[in-house]
Design a protein around this motif. Structure first.
Motif, short mmCIF file in Angstrom:
data_model
loop_
_atom_site.label_atom_id
_atom_site.label_comp_id
_atom_site.label_asym_id
_atom_site.label_seq_id
_atom_site.Cartn_x
_atom_site.Cartn_y
_atom_site.Cartn_z
N HIS B 160 0.85 -1.21 0.00
CA HIS B 160 0.00 0.00 0.00
C HIS B 160 0.89 1.27 0.00
O HIS B 160 0.72 2.16 0.81
N ASN B 163 -0.78 4.60 -0.08
CA ASN B 163 -1.60 5.07 1.05
C ASN B 163 -0.69 5.70 2.08
O ASN B 163 -0.11 5.02 2.93
N LEU B 166 -1.63 5.30 5.79
CA LEU B 166 -1.30 3.97 6.30
C LEU B 166 0.20 3.87 6.54
O LEU B 166 0.65 3.34 7.54
N ASP B 169 1.17 5.60 9.62
CA ASP B 169 0.78 4.80 10.80
C ASP B 169 1.68 3.59 10.97
O ASP B 169 2.05 3.20 12.08
N ILE B 199 -4.34 1.90 13.70
CA ILE B 199 -4.32 1.31 12.36
C ILE B 199 -5.60 0.53 12.11
O ILE B 199 -6.20 0.62 11.05
N ARG B 202 -8.54 3.16 11.76
CA ARG B 202 -8.47 4.10 10.65
C ARG B 202 -8.51 3.40 9.31
O ARG B 202 -9.04 3.91 8.36
N HIS B 203 -7.94 2.22 9.24
CA HIS B 203 -7.75 1.62 7.91
C HIS B 203 -8.52 0.34 7.68
O HIS B 203 -8.25 -0.41 6.76
N ARG B 204 -9.54 0.19 8.56
CA ARG B 204 -10.33 -1.03 8.43
C ARG B 204 -10.88 -1.19 7.03
O ARG B 204 -10.81 -2.28 6.46
N SER B 206 -9.81 0.18 4.36
CA SER B 206 -8.85 0.35 3.28
C SER B 206 -8.40 -0.98 2.70
O SER B 206 -8.26 -1.16 1.50
N ILE B 210 -7.22 -6.98 7.12
CA ILE B 210 -6.53 -6.15 8.11
C ILE B 210 -6.55 -6.87 9.46
O ILE B 210 -5.61 -6.79 10.23
#
Lengths: 319, 745
Positions: B160, B163, B166, B169, B199, B202-204, B206, B210
């Motif tokens: 990623h 991103n 991400l 993070d 993480i 915020r990026h669930r 994305s 995860i």
């Protein structure tokens, strides 16, 4: 942020120092050296015994029934089949290169090959016989008596039977696999994919347990460190307890001898429960439960290619 | 040497041997012990080295310098092997101690007993091996997690890359992770946790997986946390255990050295002790040697004296032996002569046709009996040892005369000579003559020496002679009777002749007279008157004319016949007893006929006699009388044979046949009978002189032998017999027609 990236990479470097230092010192896998000083007569006697069904109660099963020397050293079954067609609780490990293991059996209960030979003979699910029975049978044939006399002064005894079989097994190493030749400097011995597979094998951590001359076989490890393999698989048996059956220590539950990966391409199905039918299956399970990481299809293929390069040849006259 | 001296020598030798053995034993055991000690020392140093190496390897792995565990596994196994070698050599050590104890007994008990056992070492090693295993298992996992967690972060960052959030993070996560791992302060764990949760939240949306990603990361952090302290503990334990192991090795070595020291002290003590004893023995030996030297010189002087004496003595002895030898030679010669004369005597005695004996009067037993006893009595000399034995074998009828002869000989001191019969053991009887001589000594008879000889043949011959004489006498009598008969016959002949003539005349006359009477009767009948007829008839009746007419001729003819017979017999007898002794051609058939008539009385009552003469039999040149004699004998024999067979004399079943045949230039006379016949053995002997089957006195046995002689020797003919027992016999005589032919042959 850019600095962090760079810093990150730098910081990553430090733990990787460990890793690189690993590879810069020496390879974790070393080529197989052929055994020396084996008494050839003993080897031949052991070979005959290994292939002799008289070691089983009803003269139907020999060592070679479950450890086919010409077929990868195992029986291509998830579980071994003994006398009267009884199915055993655990997968037959390969006899090839078994002399390179520090312990014998999945639970490591035998320290030497001689000790191991006693197990199947007396196991009611395997050969269902006894030393006394075997000795009686062999003593009844002048061919056996004469052959034993030639090799051993005291003739047919349990010690000598085990010794002969163990000596034969010691001769069943498979040197000069493509990977060994690669280790010895022959760059063209294996394909690039296999080379990549080896790099991944090391980087991803497989090599932490599958190391040494036999690519394993010299330590114990829990099956399902990063995930509960047995819960996920279900139907837990006593065989699944592994080393716990020997030491009785709780921390040894589900712990097994790490199997050697030499000739692994020939020993499907895999694991002590024979649950992985192919190498990719095995690789994926290992990645998930032992390494605690995902693995891409390319990575699986590469590692598979590497594992295939670990297959060597048995001495022609010992088949 | 005296007994005491000998014993003391033996005792010294034994003691010496014992000491030598003791020294050897202890030296050997010292050597063995030293060897064992050296070996154990080397094992201990090897163990120490291996232990140190194992510890070093573990640290190398821990530090990441060594990647595979083969080295550690090898080290552990090496230490195990060294320990088992050590254990077996250790047991040898204690065995040696035991041996020493058995030799020196309780003396060692007082020594301080050192406890040497390798069991502690083995236990220590076992614990250490377990720790090493734990280390391997845990370290692999820990190491992997350390790597993988950052690899995962890096992989994700790559995947990623676009991103940025991400990535930032992830950077923070990485930094916190590093701090958490490497720093000591636990605060950093919470920073790590917050990075993780940021993480997640915020990026669930994305990227997928995860949760899986975070799960892995968290898992690895857990591993890192827990396993790190475990590994530290393990390593610390290993340090402690390896130190402990090596300390044990030190203690062991110390004890070993101590024991060895003790042992070498003891052995030096033995050595000193034995050295001292050896010195004593040596001095004693020297002392003895000096003494024996002095004694030796004394001995020499004595020796010289002795030798002179001995030499003189030897000379005397030699003389004596020479004399003895000469005497011996003489004696031997005498013995040889004696032996030879003995042998000669034995030869003579044993080849005598008889038995020599010596009978000891004093002992009243046989002192010598020669082998001739076998011939005389049929027993071995040993069996004739007493008077009773000799009497046993003597014919009981003769015994009195023998005994009296013997007794008389003893009384008169004179030899005796007696003939008697002996009963041999086999039962045969034997005529013997015994001649004995009494041996007189000092006026008394000491013994009798005698010879018993077999005179059976002579006796028999005597008997035969007597018999022959009797038969000769008998034959002579017969001859004179024959001659008498011939004389009588001759005298009878003459009157017989004229009686015969007269009878002829009478027959004729009687016939005429009877005829006359008949004529007269007829005439009267025819032409006579009644009274005449009547008178004539009465006269005829009174004379019994019919009777006379029948009987007178008969009587006359019978008488003629009788006279004829007398004449024939007489003729035959004349023929028979006055034969010609010279060869003349004779009519055999006629001769036979005469003989048959002459012999009639012998066979008439027992048999029929038939003749079958060849009419054309030629005249044979012979001595007729001889032939007659032969045939007569045969006919008589035939008659006797028939009598033997046919018990009933009236039976006349007996048949004698006399045949003559003409052969080529020969004639054959056969006399056959159907009498008792004879067996093969009799047939073989029938022509032997004196052979007869008849009882004594009844037959001389001469007849056929004479016949044989007459036919074969005098006439050159042949004579033989055919017979089967019970079937009769046929005697055949073959004579050459002419004697000149015989000479030709």
């Amino acid at each position: 942020m850019k600095c962090l990236n760079r810093c990150g990479k730098r910081r990553v470097f430090i733990p990787l120092l460990f890793f690189f230092s690993l590879s810069s010192q020496s390879e974790p896998i070393v080529p197989i050296t052929s055994p020396s000083g084996l008494n050839e007569r003993e080897v031949q006697l052991g070979k005959r015994l290994f292939h002799s069904t008289e070691l089983s109660r009803d003269n139907s099963i020999s060592c070679a029934s479950c450890h086919k020397v010409g077929g990868g050293g195992d029986d291509d079954l998830p579980f071994a089949v003994g006398v009267d067609g009884q199915v055993g609780p655990i997968n037959s490990p390969t006899v090839l290169n078994s002399s390179l293991n520090a312990f014998q059996f999945w639970d490591g209960r035998a320290a030497t090959l001689e000790e191991q030979a006693e197990g199947p003979i007396h196991n009611p699910l395997e050969m269902g016989s006894s030393w006394q029975e075997v000795i009686e049978k062999l003593s009844g044939s002048s061919a056996w008596v004469d052959e034993f006399r030639e090799v051993y002064q005291d003739g047919i005894t349990s010690v000598n039977i085990a010794r002969a079989i163990a000596t034969y097994e010691r001769a069943l190493v498979t040197p000069n696999s493509p990977f060994d030749r690669y280790l010895q400097g022959n760059e063209s011995a294996i394909e690039d994919q296999a080379k990549e597979g080896y790099r991944l094998f090391k980087r991803m951590g497989c090599v932490s347990c599958h190391q040494g001359q036999n690519v394993g076989g010299n330590m114990f490890q829990q099956f399902g460190i990063m995930g509960d393999y047995f819960r996920d698989r279900g139907s837990i048996t006593e065989a699944d307890y592994g080393r716990f059956n020997v030491t009785g220590k709780e921390r040894d539950r589900y712990t097994f001898k790490v199997p050697g990966l030499r000739n692994v391409a020939q020993t499907a199905p895999y694991f002590h429960d024979g649950s992985a039918e192919t190498l990719p299956d095995a690789i994926r399970t290992m990645a998930r439960y032992q390494l605690g990481r995902g693995i891409t299809a390319d990575q699986v293929r590469a590692i598979e290619a590497f594992l295939k390069s670990l297959s060597g040849q048995v001495r022609e006259d010992l088949l | 040497m005296s007994k005491q001296a000998i014993l003391s020598v033996y005792a010294k030798v034994l003691i010496g041997l014992f000491l030598v053995l003791l020294v050897t034993f202890s030296l050997l055991s010292i050597n063995r012990y030293s060897a064992s000690y050296e070996y154990q020392k080397s094992l201990l140093s090897k163990l120490r080295l291996s232990s140190q190496q194992l510890h070093a390897q573990l640290l190398e792995v821990r530090g990441g310098f060594v990647v595979d565990y083969d080295g550690m596994v090898e080290k552990v196994s090496e230490i195990n092997n060294l320990l088992s070698s050590f254990a077996s050599s250790n047991s040898l050590n204690s065995q040696l101690s035991e041996e020493e104890k058995s030799v020196f007994g309780g003396w060692l008990e007082g020594q301080k007993k050192i406890d040497i056992s390798s069991a502690g070492l083995v236990a220590a090693q076992s614990s250490r091996a377990q720790v090493v295993e734990d280390f391997k298992s845990n370290f692999s996992v820990f190491r992997n997690s350390q790597l993988i967690v950052f690899q995962l972060i890096a992989d994700l960052r790559q995947m990623h890359a676009d991103n940025r959030v991400l990535n930032d993070d992830l950077d923070k996560l990485e930094a916190n992770a590093l701090k958490a791992i490497h720093a000591m302060i636990d605060e950093n764990d919470s920073a790590l946790d917050s990075s993780l949760s940021i993480i997640r939240e915020r990026h669930r949306k994305s990227f997928e997986d995860i949760d899986e990603f975070l799960g892995f990361i968290i898992g690895h952090f857990k591993v890192i946390n827990t396993r790190e302290s475990i590994i530290s503990d393990i390593v610390r334990d290993e340090v402690v255990l390896s130190k402990d192991f090596e300390e044990q090795l030190d203690v062991f070595e110390y004890k070993l050295d101590g024991e060895y020291h003790q042992h070498s002290q003891r052995s030096s003590m033995y050595r000193y002790g034995f050295g001292a004893v050896a010195l004593i023995v040596l001095f004693y030996g020297i002392f003895q040697a000096v003494r024996s030297g002095r004694l030796a010189s004394q001995l020499l002087v004595h020796n010289e004296n002795l030798e002179e004496v001995v030499a003189k003595r030897t000379e005397n002895l030699k003389l004596a032996t020479d004399n003895l030898q000469a005497e011996q030679k003489e004696r031997e010669k005498a013995l040889i002569e004696l032996k030879e004369s003995r042998e000669m005597l034995d030869a003579i005695i044993n080849n005598l046709h008889g038995c020599v004996y010596e009978y000891d009067i004093v002992d009243d037993s046989v002192s010598y009996m020669s082998r001739g006893s076998e011939d005389i009595w049929g027993v071995s000399p040993r069996e004739m040892s007493t008077k009773e034995d000799i009497r046993k074998y003597t014919n009981q009828d003769d015994l009195p005369s023998v005994c009296s002869a013997f007794e008389r000989s003893l009384d008169e001191h004179a030899p005796f000579n007696v003939e008697y019969r002996v009963m041999q053991k086999s039962g045969n009887e034997l005529w013997v003559r015994e001649v004995g001589v009494p041996i007189v000594e000092n006026g008394a008879v000491k013994s009798v020496v005698g010879l018993v000889s077999d005179i059976n043949e002579f006796k028999k011959a005597g008997e035969d002679k007597k018999r022959i004489q009797e038969e000769l006498h008998h034959a002579q009598k017969m001859e004179s009777v024959g001659q008498l008969a011939a004389g009588v016959a001759h005298e009878i002949n003459t009157p017989a002749q004229f009686i015969s003539d007269n009878l002829v005349f009478l027959q004729e006359s009687a016939g005429e007279l009877i005829g006359l009477v008949k004529d007269i009767e007829a005439e009267v009948e025819k032409s006579g008157g009644e009274s005449t007829r009547q008178v004539i008839g009465e006269l005829l009746d009174r004379a019994d004319m019919d009777y006379l007419a029948d009987e007178v001729p008969q009587a006359l003819s019978q008488s003629a016949g009788g006279i004829e017979r007398i004449a024939t017999i007489v003729r035959a007898m004349k023929d028979y007893s006055h034969p010609g002794e010279s060869l003349e051609f004779a009519d055999i058939n006629g001769a036979l006929q005469s003989t048959i008539i002459v012999s009639k009385s012998e066979w008439k009552y027992f048999a029929k006699l038939e003749t079958a003469f060849d009419e054309d039999l030629p005249m044979v040149e012979c001595v007729v009388g001889d032939i007659n004699q032969v045939v007569l004998n045969m006919i008589v024999n035939a008659a006797h044979a028939i009598v033997d067979k046919f018990d009933d004399p009236d039976n006349l079943g007996g048949l004698i046949t006399v045949r003559t045949k003409t052969l080529e230039e020969q004639v054959c006379i056969e006399i056959s009978d159907n009498g008792a016949g004879m067996s093969e053995s009799v047939k073989n002997r029938i022509f032997d002189q004196f052979f007869t089957t008849k009882e004594v006195g009844k037959g001389t046995g001469q007849g056929l032998s004479i016949a044989y002689r007459l036919i074969v020797e005098n006439h050159g003919g042949k004579i033989d017999v055919e017979s089967e027992p019970g079937e009769g016999a046929t005697f055949r005589i073959v004579l050459p027609v002419s004697q000149s032919q015989k000479n030709k042959n």
